[in-house]
Scaffold this motif. Sequence first.
Motif, PDB file in Angstrom:
ATOM      1  N   GLY A 145       0.794  -1.031  -0.004  1.00  0.00           N
ATOM      2  CA  GLY A 145       0.152  -0.087   0.133  1.00  0.00           C
ATOM      3  C   GLY A 145       0.800   1.248  -0.122  1.00  0.00           C
ATOM      4  O   GLY A 145       2.115   1.158   0.333  1.00  0.00           O
ATOM      5  N   PRO A 146       0.373   2.309  -0.085  1.00  0.00           N
ATOM      6  CA  PRO A 146       1.133   3.623  -0.230  1.00  0.00           C
ATOM      7  C   PRO A 146       1.773   4.011   0.770  1.00  0.00           C
ATOM      8  O   PRO A 146       2.871   4.640   0.663  1.00  0.00           O
ATOM      9  CB  PRO A 146      -0.070   4.736  -0.417  1.00  0.00           C
ATOM     10  N   ALA A 147       1.442   3.677   2.161  1.00  0.00           N
ATOM     11  CA  ALA A 147       1.977   3.781   3.350  1.00  0.00           C
ATOM     12  C   ALA A 147       3.004   2.699   3.666  1.00  0.00           C
ATOM     13  O   ALA A 147       3.536   3.036   4.902  1.00  0.00           O
ATOM     14  CB  ALA A 147       1.094   4.186   4.502  1.00  0.00           C
ATOM     15  N   ASP A 148       2.941   1.558   2.936  1.00  0.00           N
ATOM     16  CA  ASP A 148       3.915   0.394   3.461  1.00  0.00           C
ATOM     17  C   ASP A 148       5.183   0.719   3.728  1.00  0.00           C
ATOM     18  O   ASP A 148       5.757   1.397   2.716  1.00  0.00           O
ATOM     19  CB  ASP A 148       3.436  -0.989   2.604  1.00  0.00           C
ATOM     20  N   THR A 149       5.836   0.250   4.604  1.00  0.00           N
ATOM     21  CA  THR A 149       7.377   0.259   4.624  1.00  0.00           C
ATOM     22  C   THR A 149       7.693  -1.197   4.447  1.00  0.00           C
ATOM     23  O   THR A 149       6.967  -2.163   4.295  1.00  0.00           O
ATOM     24  CB  THR A 149       7.784   0.696   5.882  1.00  0.00           C
ATOM     25  N   SER A 152       6.440  -3.307   7.576  1.00  0.00           N
ATOM     26  CA  SER A 152       4.973  -3.435   7.454  1.00  0.00           C
ATOM     27  C   SER A 152       4.588  -4.368   6.480  1.00  0.00           C
ATOM     28  O   SER A 152       3.455  -5.016   6.931  1.00  0.00           O
ATOM     29  CB  SER A 152       4.288  -2.050   7.403  1.00  0.00           C
TER      30      SER A 152
END
Length: 220
Positions: A145-149, A152
């Motif tokens: 997802g866009p906020a994944d590191t 995560s």
Amino acid sequence: MANVNSTTTLLSTILRVTEEKIVPLTSAGVSSGSKLFGAAILSRATLEPLTVATNNERASPLLHGEINCIQQFFSSSSPAADAARPATKDCVFFATHEPCSLCLSGITWAGFNEFYYLFTYEDSRDLFAIPYDIDILEQVFRVPGPADTPASLAARPLYNRKNKFFTAKSLVDLLDEVADETERAHWAAEIERVKALYSGLSETYQEGKKAGAESASVWK
């Protein structure tokens, strides 16, 4: 999705079917180039094994143990046999190894809403040197997802083990449902005993792979 049988009865039956029916089939399969993955379909009401199968990647790369089992379950030679076959919702599905993406889809499309497995993906990778179940799920299906590191993303489960289509549990998960500590310890030991039966099968498979045993599968 209630099972009419007790947890210990379910554990006992699955382990017995594995030892007495799946392991002998698997032994023959790995000797001629197939992987050591097997499966069984049981009647939910009686836990009678209705179909038992193992991997047949010698014939086709799609004939994983679970898919081969499903194919055999639905193969019949007469209308009477078709009529006698129970609905998949009235069956319990068991896979010796946590199902890959192909087999998860096959179980889902066939309508089995409850399945169990003995070995995890990590076991397949670490104990049997077969990492492709995890690799494919990570590389094909685990979309960031866009906020994944990276951390995560790595922490995200590879699939939903409880969803609208099925509930999946390892046999070790079932142990949590056994209240008595002595009984739980007994079944934990039985799980490990049956798991140990696969050590020799794995050695046979790996030796065959090194020797160039015939297989239709690209991923050995």
